[in-house]
Design an enzyme around this catalytic site. Structure first.
Site, PDB file in Angstrom:
ATOM      1  N   THR A   1       0.537  -1.206  -0.464  1.00  0.00           N
ATOM      2  CA  THR A   1      -0.076  -0.090  -0.008  1.00  0.00           C
ATOM      3  C   THR A   1       0.885   0.988  -0.216  1.00  0.00           C
ATOM      4  O   THR A   1       0.531   2.316  -0.983  1.00  0.00           O
ATOM      5  CB  THR A   1      -1.150   0.035   1.567  1.00  0.00           C
ATOM      6  OG1 THR A   1      -1.910  -1.127   1.050  1.00  0.00           O
ATOM      7  CG2 THR A   1      -1.567   1.626   1.116  1.00  0.00           C
TER       8      THR A   1
ATOM      9  N   ASP B   1       1.694  -6.572  -4.448  1.00  0.00           N
ATOM     10  CA  ASP B   1       0.427  -6.733  -3.737  1.00  0.00           C
ATOM     11  C   ASP B   1       1.341  -7.767  -2.052  1.00  0.00           C
ATOM     12  O   ASP B   1       1.289  -8.736  -3.108  1.00  0.00           O
ATOM     13  CB  ASP B   1      -0.525  -7.090  -3.961  1.00  0.00           C
ATOM     14  CG  ASP B   1      -2.023  -7.226  -2.253  1.00  0.00           C
ATOM     15  OD1 ASP B   1      -3.010  -6.063  -2.580  1.00  0.00           O
ATOM     16  OD2 ASP B   1      -1.604  -7.783  -1.807  1.00  0.00           O
ATOM     17  N   SER B   2       1.216  -8.085  -1.285  1.00  0.00           N
ATOM     18  CA  SER B   2       2.350  -8.674  -0.241  1.00  0.00           C
ATOM     19  C   SER B   2       1.607  -9.795  -0.269  1.00  0.00           C
ATOM     20  O   SER B   2       1.810 -10.938   0.060  1.00  0.00           O
ATOM     21  CB  SER B   2       2.499  -8.416   0.938  1.00  0.00           C
ATOM     22  OG  SER B   2       1.665  -8.288   1.856  1.00  0.00           O
TER      23      SER B   2
ATOM     24  N   THR C   1       2.808 -10.469  14.708  1.00  0.00           N
ATOM     25  CA  THR C   1       1.897 -11.067  13.669  1.00  0.00           C
ATOM     26  C   THR C   1       1.282  -9.244  13.143  1.00  0.00           C
ATOM     27  O   THR C   1       0.494  -8.445  14.410  1.00  0.00           O
ATOM     28  CB  THR C   1       1.444 -12.083  14.940  1.00  0.00           C
ATOM     29  OG1 THR C   1      -0.095 -12.362  14.019  1.00  0.00           O
ATOM     30  CG2 THR C   1       0.525 -11.418  15.731  1.00  0.00           C
TER      31      THR C   1
ATOM     32  N   GLN D   1      -3.507 -20.678  19.064  1.00  0.00           N
ATOM     33  CA  GLN D   1      -4.422 -19.893  18.623  1.00  0.00           C
ATOM     34  C   GLN D   1      -4.608 -18.677  19.161  1.00  0.00           C
ATOM     35  O   GLN D   1      -4.837 -17.221  18.404  1.00  0.00           O
ATOM     36  CB  GLN D   1      -5.580 -20.194  18.398  1.00  0.00           C
ATOM     37  CG  GLN D   1      -5.861 -20.556  17.088  1.00  0.00           C
ATOM     38  CD  GLN D   1      -7.564 -21.920  17.126  1.00  0.00           C
ATOM     39  OE1 GLN D   1      -8.487 -21.440  18.040  1.00  0.00           O
ATOM     40  NE2 GLN D   1      -7.258 -22.623  16.794  1.00  0.00           N
ATOM     41  N   CYS D   2      -4.274 -18.633  20.881  1.00  0.00           N
ATOM     42  CA  CYS D   2      -4.512 -17.109  21.559  1.00  0.00           C
ATOM     43  C   CYS D   2      -3.669 -15.934  21.414  1.00  0.00           C
ATOM     44  O   CYS D   2      -3.364 -14.955  21.447  1.00  0.00           O
ATOM     45  CB  CYS D   2      -3.798 -17.538  23.074  1.00  0.00           C
ATOM     46  SG  CYS D   2      -5.272 -18.450  23.535  1.00  0.00           S
TER      47      CYS D   2
HETATM   48  N1  ASP Z   1      -2.583  -5.639   0.040  1.00  0.00           N
HETATM   49  C1  ASP Z   1      -1.652  -4.633   0.710  1.00  0.00           C
HETATM   50  C2  ASP Z   1      -0.278  -5.835   0.482  1.00  0.00           C
HETATM   51  O1  ASP Z   1      -0.137  -6.034   1.754  1.00  0.00           O
HETATM   52  C3  ASP Z   1      -2.069  -4.237   2.089  1.00  0.00           C
HETATM   53  C4  ASP Z   1      -1.544  -3.108   2.304  1.00  0.00           C
HETATM   54  O2  ASP Z   1      -0.450  -2.586   2.444  1.00  0.00           O
HETATM   55  O3  ASP Z   1      -1.601  -2.453   3.596  1.00  0.00           O
HETATM   56  O4  ASP Z   1       0.573  -5.662  -0.316  1.00  0.00           O
END
Ligand code: ASP
Length: 338
Positions: A13, A58-59, A161, A271-272
């Site tokens: 982004t 896009d990641s 995370t 999962q916590c």
């Molecule tokens: N979809 C975007 C990505 O991970 C979201 C971001 O960059 O915040 O490339």
């Protein structure tokens, strides 16, 4: 002397521009976006060079191939810069930061991952502070590890995370303290920072590996895990409840025993998010100990997945890989967890 920082732009982004299909990365517009950031022209700001990945993403499309490419940029230019800033999409940034923490062996400089929730081309972009502060951290000489700066928090890269799709504080480090107090000044918390390494720096590149992540839920049917295992998974991260508990242990046990026979590595995370996996603490996890599953302790699932990539590429012996999954390789696990 002015510090020199390498900015590696991978997509995400922060550098995206509007297109007819929604926001997308644009390599030619990126230098202009940087030029508009006021702090960059101040005399104390580090000098920098921008290197773009061959394909901006896009990641959500990141793979081990891009991790290798990021690693090669750092390896090839390691001596030319005081530190590195990796601009990355937020969706998988925690995976990439974790992967790099294993791959960059003998690292003695800062590699700071950052990005933004609002693109730099838009009003109120959080990318401005995320980038400027990351540059200062990379140039500081105080940090000698892979870290992630986002929303006013500096955290260890393999401990983070993503916790929010909208908040500007998008990441959390549930089991390891922040590496600095970031207020009017940046105050590094030395006792939580890595001491770096005196070993020779080298990049360890990753190969593809058949890894699966399976999240437990009430009513989980073990035969579905059987089909994942039969499909050739070499490593499975089981996201269990609480301290490592699983439903339906009696039925799961033979499936996991068969997996052990095939040499599959089963790693249990929680999962916590916050807290430690303690296999055998409850009868509901004792099945796992009997099947040779290993504890991920307080590792994030992101760290467990990327550590499996690293260990599968590096070793072929299953018992070695299991033992190392339970060891601390790059500050990703607390073995003295209280
Ligand atoms: N979809 C975007 C990505 O991970 C979201 C971001 O960059 O915040 O490339």
């Amino acid at each position: 002397m002015k510090k020199h920082v390498c900015i590696i732009y991978t997509g995400g982004t922060i550098g995206m521009m509007p297109t007819d299909d929604g926001y997308a990365p644009n390599p030619s517009a990126f230098p202009e976006l940087l030029d508009k950031i006021h702090d960059i022209s101040l005399p104390d700001f580090p000098s920098y060079e921008v290197i773009c990945l061959s394909r901006l993403l896009d990641s959500s499309d990141i793979t081990f191939r891009e991790w290798n490419e990021i690693g090669r940029v750092i390896r090839d230019r390691y001596e030319d810069f005081d530190g590195f800033v990796v601009l990355h999409g937020t969706d998988t940034m925690a995976y990439s930061a974790s992967a790099m923490s294993f791959m960059l062996e003998g690292l003695d400089k800062a590699v700071v991952f950052t990005g933004s929730q609002i693109p730099l081309c838009r009003m109120r972009s959080d990318g401005t502070d995320n980038l400027v502060t990351s540059m200062l951290v990379a140039a500081s000489g105080e940090v000698r590890e892979v870290c992630l700066y986002f929303g006013g928090q500096l955290m260890r890269g393999n401990r983070v995370t993503k916790i929010s799709a909208d908040d500007l504080e998008a990441f959390s480090s549930p089991n390891y303290p922040r590496l600095a107090e970031i207020g009017t000044a940046i105050v590094y918390r030395k006792k939580f920072l890595s001491q770096g390494s005196s070993d020779k720096f080298r990049l360890f590149e990753l190969n593809e590996a058949p890894i699966a992540v399976i999240k437990m839920f009430p009513g989980f049917q073990p035969r579905l895990l059987e089909s994942v295992l039969a499909g050739g998974a070499r490593g499975v991260v089981l996201e269990a409840f609480g301290a490592g508990n699983i439903p339906n242990g009696k039925e799961l046990e033979p499936v996991l025993l068969a997996a052990r026979e095939r040499g599959t590595v089963i790693v249990v995370t929680s999962q916590c998010g916050k807290g430690n996996v303690s296999l055998g603490a409850y009868a509901a996890s004792s099945y796992l100990t009997r099947t040779g599953a290993v504890s991920g302790h307080d590792m994030t699932t992101e760290a467990a997945v990327t550590k499996l990539y690293y260990l599968f590429t590096k070793y072929s012996d299953t018992e070695t890989i299991k033992a190392l999954m339970e060891s601390d390789l790059a500050g990703e696990i607390s073995l003295d967890y209280k």
